[in-house]
Scaffold this active site. Structure first.
Site, PDB file in Angstrom:
ATOM      1  N   THR A   1     -36.810 -23.733 -31.995  1.00 51.13           N
ATOM      2  CA  THR A   1     -36.506 -23.642 -34.164  1.00 51.13           C
ATOM      3  C   THR A   1     -36.762 -22.234 -34.389  1.00 51.13           C
ATOM      4  OG1 THR A   1     -38.436 -25.236 -34.203  1.00 51.13           O
ATOM      5  CG2 THR A   1     -35.981 -25.738 -34.236  1.00 51.13           C
TER       6      THR A   1
ATOM      7  N   LYS B   1     -41.752 -26.581 -27.075  1.00 49.67           N
ATOM      8  CA  LYS B   1     -40.683 -25.863 -28.294  1.00 49.67           C
ATOM      9  C   LYS B   1     -41.945 -26.041 -29.420  1.00 49.67           C
ATOM     10  CE  LYS B   1     -39.066 -27.085 -31.445  1.00 49.67           C
ATOM     11  NZ  LYS B   1     -40.045 -26.798 -32.208  1.00 49.67           N
TER      12      LYS B   1
ATOM     13  N   THR C   1     -47.478 -32.597 -28.278  1.00 44.04           N
ATOM     14  CA  THR C   1     -47.160 -30.771 -29.283  1.00 44.04           C
ATOM     15  C   THR C   1     -46.054 -31.366 -29.247  1.00 44.04           C
ATOM     16  OG1 THR C   1     -46.905 -28.875 -28.949  1.00 44.04           O
ATOM     17  CG2 THR C   1     -46.486 -30.601 -27.535  1.00 44.04           C
TER      18      THR C   1
ATOM     19  N   GLU D   1     -45.938 -19.167 -35.389  1.00 43.16           N
ATOM     20  CA  GLU D   1     -45.599 -18.963 -36.898  1.00 43.16           C
ATOM     21  C   GLU D   1     -45.930 -17.347 -37.437  1.00 43.16           C
ATOM     22  OE1 GLU D   1     -42.469 -21.938 -37.855  1.00 43.16           O
ATOM     23  OE2 GLU D   1     -44.341 -21.576 -38.888  1.00 43.16           O
TER      24      GLU D   1
ATOM     25  N   ASN E   1     -42.963 -20.218 -44.135  1.00 40.40           N
ATOM     26  CA  ASN E   1     -43.023 -21.622 -44.427  1.00 40.40           C
ATOM     27  C   ASN E   1     -42.616 -21.581 -45.985  1.00 40.40           C
ATOM     28  OD1 ASN E   1     -44.373 -23.436 -41.863  1.00 40.40           O
ATOM     29  ND2 ASN E   1     -45.130 -21.159 -41.789  1.00 40.40           N
TER      30      ASN E   1
END
Length: 393
Positions: free
Chosen positions: A145, A171, A182, A267, A388
């Site tokens: 993603t 992922k 996870t 991120e 985010n």
């Protein structure tokens, strides 16, 4: 370096049109014969529909495959979402010739939005037609993603003179505080292992790898780790046997490698941070302290700014547990001492320089026992906040 490295597995990843930005978004991993299986799933009270389906599918310790989609989490979608998840299992099962209860399902993406089931069905059928022993790379790409790179790992070991392989893909780049799992990971092995033993091995591996990744303190609704064993190596692995530590060691190494890849791709992160606590009265205290430091926004901001602000480390631990003596604590940043016996020590200029690299270790010695734990986290950056703050729009 693939989920299909172990014998008996094929995989595929295709673009079904689920992602607004395009790219592969439906993955299928299939065992060519019934596999023993185990799973570890999110502990979040809010659980996505695919989690419920996978829990039911793996209950008997047997699976034929796993279907994964990105581009939509299918979480908080009610009874309709649960029916959609079972439909994904049914379509995959029809294509490979098994019962829908033999297919695990995982989804990732935005919460609260129904999947475009027509696109998902077509994607599963296309993936089934493209299954191949070299399809692991495409599958690993399809489950991404906000990930910027695919995440794969493989280990091969000798058991009674024959090669046994463990492979996997994962992922995850955000919401990495899994509490037993996870984001999404599919693991495979060609060892012959009972479902009961496979569950023991998986839970042990996850507990010290995926469960020690904590980039932002946020536990996902969709966290899933599934392990399938084909038995195609012809080598049996049993608890208590000489081969057990060899196999479980390989499984843990794959999980640890994937966990580190998750942190490296977190991120907005610019640094991978290992919080290592030693000298605790027991491992539980060490883990509580390490998690508290890893989740501290103030500590993470200091690391990003390369500021050796060790007081934030002690404050974070003190808020989480009372089972240590602050007057005994030593702290080091990448081996540069900043605190000894609970007070300032060392050269802060040296400590600041030590924080300049990509990898940072915060070493904490409580000097009270033999308990130890390590948690992996990242720095907190403006890029993380930006990504985010606009995720759903």
């Amino acid at each position: 370096m693939s989920v299909t490295a172990a014998r008996g597995f094929r995989a595929a990843g295709v673009a079904a049109g689920l992602k607004a930005r395009g790219g592969r978004d439906v993955a299928l991993v299939v065992c060519d014969r019934p596999a023993t299986a185990a799973a570890v799933l999110t502990s979040n009270r809010v659980q996505a529909a695919p989690v419920a389906v996978t829990r039911a599918a793996v209950a008997d310790g047997c699976l034929r495959g796993v279907v994964v989609n990105s581009g939509g989490a299918n979480a908080c979608t009610g009874a309709a979402g649960l029916a959609d998840a079972w439909e994904m299992a049914a379509v995959a099962a029809h294509e490979i010739g098994c019962a829908r209860e033999d297919i695990a399902v995982a989804s990732t993406g935005l919460i609260g939005v129904r999947l475009p089931l027509g696109l998902v069905r077509a994607g599963i059928r296309e993936a089934a037609g493209r299954l191949a022993t070299d399809g692991g790379r495409d599958a690993a790409m399809a489950i991404m993603t906000t990930d910027t790179v695919r995440k794969e790992s493989t280990r091969a070991v000798l058991v009674d003179g024959a090669t046994v392989t463990v492979g996997g893909m994962a992922k995850g780049a955000g919401m990495l505080a899994p509490a037993l799992a996870t984001m999404i990971s599919v693991l495979t092995t060609d060892a012959e292992v009972s479902a009961e033993d496979l569950g023991v091995a998986l839970r042990a591996a996850v507990s010290t790898t995926f469960d020690r990744v904590d980039s932002d303190g946020c536990t996902s609704t969709n966290d899933t780790v599934v392990l399938l064993a084909s038995g195609c190596s012809g080598r049996r692995v049993r608890r208590g046997g000489a081969e057990w530590p060899v196999f479980t060691g390989a499984l843990r190494e794959v999980c640890a490698d994937l966990a580190e890849q998750l942190v490296d791709d977190a991120e907005g992160a610019t640094k991978r941070v290992a919080v290592r606590v030693t000298g605790a009265v027991d491992d539980t205290v060490a883990l509580t302290a390490a998690r508290a430091v890893a989740r501290s926004a103030l500590v993470k901001c200091a690391v990003h700014g390369e500021d050796p602000n060790w007081g934030r480390v002690l404050a974070a631990m003190g808020a989480a547990t009372s089972r240590f003596d602050p007057d005994l604590v030593d702290v080091r940043f990448n081996r540069a001492p900043v605190c000894r016996g609970g007070v300032a020590a060392g050269d802060l200029t040296r400590a600041r320089a030590a924080l300049g690299g990509r990898q940072v270790e915060i070493g904490i010695d409580l000097h009270q026992g033999r308990g130890a734990a390590t948690v992996l986290t990242t720095d907190l950056t403006a890029s993380y906040v930006h990504e985010n703050s606009a995720y759903s729009s």
